[in-house]
Design a protein around this motif. Sequence first.
Motif, PDB file in Angstrom:
ATOM      1  N   GLY A 100       9.357  -8.257   5.194  1.00  0.00           N
ATOM      2  CA  GLY A 100       9.747  -9.612   5.516  1.00  0.00           C
ATOM      3  C   GLY A 100       9.038 -10.624   4.633  1.00  0.00           C
ATOM      4  O   GLY A 100       8.259 -10.263   3.747  1.00  0.00           O
ATOM      5  N   TYR A 101       9.291 -11.914   4.899  1.00  0.00           N
ATOM      6  CA  TYR A 101       8.710 -12.992   4.097  1.00  0.00           C
ATOM      7  C   TYR A 101       7.218 -13.130   4.327  1.00  0.00           C
ATOM      8  O   TYR A 101       6.441 -13.454   3.429  1.00  0.00           O
ATOM      9  N   ASN A 102       6.811 -12.876   5.555  1.00  0.00           N
ATOM     10  CA  ASN A 102       5.432 -13.156   5.933  1.00  0.00           C
ATOM     11  C   ASN A 102       4.537 -11.932   5.882  1.00  0.00           C
ATOM     12  O   ASN A 102       4.972 -10.787   6.009  1.00  0.00           O
ATOM     13  N   ILE A 103       3.266 -12.217   5.710  1.00  0.00           N
ATOM     14  CA  ILE A 103       2.226 -11.199   5.791  1.00  0.00           C
ATOM     15  C   ILE A 103       2.238 -10.624   7.209  1.00  0.00           C
ATOM     16  O   ILE A 103       2.473 -11.339   8.176  1.00  0.00           O
ATOM     17  N   GLY A 104       2.020  -9.313   7.313  1.00  0.00           N
ATOM     18  CA  GLY A 104       1.917  -8.701   8.625  1.00  0.00           C
ATOM     19  C   GLY A 104       3.059  -7.769   8.951  1.00  0.00           C
ATOM     20  O   GLY A 104       3.001  -7.024   9.915  1.00  0.00           O
ATOM     21  N   ASN A 105       4.120  -7.846   8.168  1.00  0.00           N
ATOM     22  CA  ASN A 105       5.221  -6.896   8.346  1.00  0.00           C
ATOM     23  C   ASN A 105       4.891  -5.570   7.665  1.00  0.00           C
ATOM     24  O   ASN A 105       3.922  -5.460   6.912  1.00  0.00           O
ATOM     25  N   SER A 106       5.707  -4.571   7.930  1.00  0.00           N
ATOM     26  CA  SER A 106       5.439  -3.248   7.380  1.00  0.00           C
ATOM     27  C   SER A 106       5.842  -3.175   5.905  1.00  0.00           C
ATOM     28  O   SER A 106       6.573  -4.024   5.394  1.00  0.00           O
ATOM     29  N   LEU A 107       5.355  -2.138   5.223  1.00  0.00           N
ATOM     30  CA  LEU A 107       5.701  -1.890   3.831  1.00  0.00           C
ATOM     31  C   LEU A 107       6.902  -0.955   3.802  1.00  0.00           C
ATOM     32  O   LEU A 107       6.892   0.092   4.454  1.00  0.00           O
ATOM     33  N   ASP A 108       7.927  -1.336   3.023  1.00  0.00           N
ATOM     34  CA  ASP A 108       9.144  -0.519   3.069  1.00  0.00           C
ATOM     35  C   ASP A 108       9.619  -0.021   1.715  1.00  0.00           C
ATOM     36  O   ASP A 108      10.681   0.607   1.623  1.00  0.00           O
ATOM     37  N   ALA A 109       8.866  -0.270   0.662  1.00  0.00           N
ATOM     38  CA  ALA A 109       9.196   0.288  -0.648  1.00  0.00           C
ATOM     39  C   ALA A 109       7.918   0.316  -1.479  1.00  0.00           C
ATOM     40  O   ALA A 109       7.087  -0.586  -1.354  1.00  0.00           O
ATOM     41  N   TRP A 110       7.814   1.320  -2.330  1.00  0.00           N
ATOM     42  CA  TRP A 110       6.588   1.534  -3.102  1.00  0.00           C
ATOM     43  C   TRP A 110       6.932   1.812  -4.559  1.00  0.00           C
ATOM     44  O   TRP A 110       7.967   2.423  -4.860  1.00  0.00           O
ATOM     45  N   GLY A 111       6.020   1.422  -5.436  1.00  0.00           N
ATOM     46  CA  GLY A 111       6.137   1.821  -6.820  1.00  0.00           C
ATOM     47  C   GLY A 111       5.522   3.195  -7.029  1.00  0.00           C
ATOM     48  O   GLY A 111       5.054   3.839  -6.090  1.00  0.00           O
ATOM     49  N   GLN A 112       5.493   3.606  -8.289  1.00  0.00           N
ATOM     50  CA  GLN A 112       4.973   4.934  -8.610  1.00  0.00           C
ATOM     51  C   GLN A 112       3.465   4.940  -8.795  1.00  0.00           C
ATOM     52  O   GLN A 112       2.846   5.999  -8.823  1.00  0.00           O
ATOM     53  N   GLY A 113       2.874   3.765  -8.919  1.00  0.00           N
ATOM     54  CA  GLY A 113       1.430   3.655  -9.045  1.00  0.00           C
ATOM     55  C   GLY A 113       0.956   3.587 -10.476  1.00  0.00           C
ATOM     56  O   GLY A 113       1.615   4.088 -11.395  1.00  0.00           O
ATOM     57  N   THR A 114      -0.194   2.965 -10.671  1.00  0.00           N
ATOM     58  CA  THR A 114      -0.841   2.910 -11.973  1.00  0.00           C
ATOM     59  C   THR A 114      -2.325   3.204 -11.777  1.00  0.00           C
ATOM     60  O   THR A 114      -2.957   2.682 -10.855  1.00  0.00           O
ATOM     61  N   LEU A 115      -2.863   4.054 -12.632  1.00  0.00           N
ATOM     62  CA  LEU A 115      -4.230   4.520 -12.460  1.00  0.00           C
ATOM     63  C   LEU A 115      -5.214   3.547 -13.108  1.00  0.00           C
ATOM     64  O   LEU A 115      -5.072   3.197 -14.278  1.00  0.00           O
ATOM     65  N   VAL A 116      -6.209   3.158 -12.339  1.00  0.00           N
ATOM     66  CA  VAL A 116      -7.317   2.339 -12.827  1.00  0.00           C
ATOM     67  C   VAL A 116      -8.577   3.187 -12.749  1.00  0.00           C
ATOM     68  O   VAL A 116      -8.931   3.695 -11.669  1.00  0.00           O
ATOM     69  N   THR A 117      -9.231   3.336 -13.889  1.00  0.00           N
ATOM     70  CA  THR A 117     -10.464   4.110 -13.937  1.00  0.00           C
ATOM     71  C   THR A 117     -11.573   3.216 -14.480  1.00  0.00           C
ATOM     72  O   THR A 117     -11.451   2.669 -15.584  1.00  0.00           O
ATOM     73  N   VAL A 118     -12.629   3.069 -13.694  1.00  0.00           N
ATOM     74  CA  VAL A 118     -13.771   2.260 -14.113  1.00  0.00           C
ATOM     75  C   VAL A 118     -14.931   3.207 -14.383  1.00  0.00           C
ATOM     76  O   VAL A 118     -15.460   3.852 -13.479  1.00  0.00           O
ATOM     77  N   SER A 119     -15.293   3.305 -15.643  1.00  0.00           N
ATOM     78  CA  SER A 119     -16.316   4.262 -16.040  1.00  0.00           C
ATOM     79  C   SER A 119     -16.903   3.859 -17.379  1.00  0.00           C
ATOM     80  O   SER A 119     -16.212   3.293 -18.222  1.00  0.00           O
ATOM     81  N   SER A 120     -18.166   4.192 -17.561  1.00  0.00           N
ATOM     82  CA  SER A 120     -18.797   3.931 -18.845  1.00  0.00           C
ATOM     83  C   SER A 120     -18.735   5.189 -19.717  1.00  0.00           C
ATOM     84  O   SER A 120     -19.213   5.182 -20.853  1.00  0.00           O
TER      85      SER A 120
END
Length: 120
Positions: A100-120
């Motif tokens: 829905g328009y407002n915060i608090g509704n459920s999630l109904d579609a997702w992307g495939q994701g992107t990996l974030v790696t924080v490392s030295s």
Amino acid sequence: EVQLVESGGGLVQPGGSLRLSCAASGFTFSSYAMSWVRQAPGKGLEWVSVINGGGSTSYAGSVKGRFTISRDNAKNTLYLQMNSLKPEVTAVYYCAKVSGYNIGNSLDAWGQGTLVTVSS
């Protein structure tokens, strides 16, 4: 068909910054809240942030002050600016559509994701 395509992940050193993007299509982007959710290696899903159709935002306590969610309704794109990165934020970051328009509704579609790696 709803499509969410994340980009912008990668390897970054501690203290660095990244900006994730999520290109949305197949629905009226401005009419829906959008969210970022992450999954660290070996752990469950963790909600990160949400923004409603008008730009009101909410953040998990663990990222507040370091991450900024934003959206460009003209470009149908969601963003997550991540600053002062620490190794513990290493995860796959998913863009998700809220039902829905407002915060608090459920999630109904997702992307495939992107990996974030924080490392030295």
